[in-house]
Scaffold this motif. Structure first.
Motif, mmCIF file in Angstrom:
data_model
loop_
_atom_site.group_PDB
_atom_site.id
_atom_site.type_symbol
_atom_site.label_atom_id
_atom_site.label_comp_id
_atom_site.label_asym_id
_atom_site.label_seq_id
_atom_site.Cartn_x
_atom_site.Cartn_y
_atom_site.Cartn_z
ATOM 1 N N ASN A 4 0.832 -1.202 0.000
ATOM 2 C CA ASN A 4 0.000 0.000 0.000
ATOM 3 C C ASN A 4 0.871 1.258 0.000
ATOM 4 O OD1 ASN A 4 -2.857 1.218 0.530
ATOM 5 N ND2 ASN A 4 -1.551 2.184 2.062
ATOM 6 N N LEU A 48 -7.745 -1.123 -3.947
ATOM 7 C CA LEU A 48 -7.214 -1.787 -5.134
ATOM 8 C C LEU A 48 -8.219 -1.813 -6.279
ATOM 9 C CD1 LEU A 48 -5.306 -4.816 -3.538
ATOM 10 C CD2 LEU A 48 -4.353 -2.663 -4.404
ATOM 11 N N ALA A 51 -7.621 1.016 -8.666
ATOM 12 C CA ALA A 51 -6.266 1.177 -9.220
ATOM 13 C C ALA A 51 -6.307 1.569 -10.697
ATOM 14 C CB ALA A 51 -5.477 -0.110 -9.036
ATOM 15 N N LEU A 66 0.561 -1.325 -9.741
ATOM 16 C CA LEU A 66 0.420 -2.353 -8.703
ATOM 17 C C LEU A 66 1.673 -3.200 -8.541
ATOM 18 C CD1 LEU A 66 -3.215 -3.563 -9.487
ATOM 19 C CD2 LEU A 66 -2.480 -2.002 -7.678
#
Length: 242
Positions: A4, A48, A51, A66
């Protein structure tokens, strides 16, 4: 996959490199400025599932954001998918289908994924259409054209269902030959026809696919002062309205 903290660090680096304000980033990802600020400050876990939105806003690859290789990205998505209940998997699947359809439709409306073709006049699949070498129209088609000399637009229904009104046909000038049912564009003086062509004794027989139309007989070879050109059809396609 990045942690993160690493994801947030990369977003901040890209944001600064592009001199993008917090307000602009929030607008691009469709989130409240306060929520984006909380993510970037580390006060909230980075979502996420958003993203892709952040990657698109920063014009970077989502896998890069990522920290995933292509295979890892597929594996991660598969893992997330199979963690869902059956009903939620079905929702995700339908959403992906819908998004893909919307993307393809948008590409067509934007003129992407299509090919521009300069077509001369209209080619009559009927009783003949005035031929004009200088009357051009540029159209968009969904498929890459074959090698051709001329392109023209079908007008009429005498060659349906194989050639529909508004289709584009690709033509090759192969000179005179022994025609025996090949689909060709025939220019006779100032008239054009799209027909099956048969070379018979001292005439050309032009035959429609649609049985509602009678055959057209043209003296051949042409007499002095008469002008005939024959182009073989080497492909066809539908046109796209932009």
């Amino acid at each position: 996959m990045r942690s993160n903290q690493e994801i947030i660090k990369l977003i901040c680096q890209e944001k600064e490199a592009q001199q993008m304000s917090l307000s602009e980033l929030a607008r691009q990802v469709g989130m409240a400025k306060s929520a984006v600020s909380a993510y970037l400050n580390g006060n909230r876990e980075f979502p996420l599932n958003r993203a892709t939105d952040f990657a698109k806003a920063l014009a970077i690859d989502c896998n890069y954001l990522l920290g995933l290789e292509a295979d890892q990205a597929t594996e991660q998505l598969t893992k997330l998918y199979y963690q869902l209940e059956d009903q939620r998997q079905e929702k995700v699947f339908h959403l992906m289908q819908e998004e893909l359809e919307n993307q393809l439709a948008q590409e067509v409306s934007d003129g992407k994924g299509t090919y521009s073709v300069k077509a001369v006049t209209k080619l009559a699949a009927g009783l003949g259409y005035a031929f004009n070498d200088y009357d051009y129209q540029t159209v968009q088609v969904p498929n890459q054209p074959p090698r051709y000399d001329l392109a023209s637009i079908v007008s009429g229904d005498s060659m349906s269902p194989d050639f529909r009104n508004g289709d584009i046909v690709y033509l090759a000038d192969r000179g005179f030959s022994r025609y025996n049912g090949e689909v060709c564009a025939v220019a006779v003086n100032d008239r054009t026809f799209l027909k099956r062509v048969y070379l018979e004794k001292e005439l050309l027989r032009l035959v429609s696919i649609n049985p509602d139309y009678d055959d057209i007989l043209i003296p051949f070879p042409p007499s002095d002062g008469e002008h005939i050109r024959i182009f073989t059809v080497v492909g066809r396609d539908s046109t796209v309205t932009i």
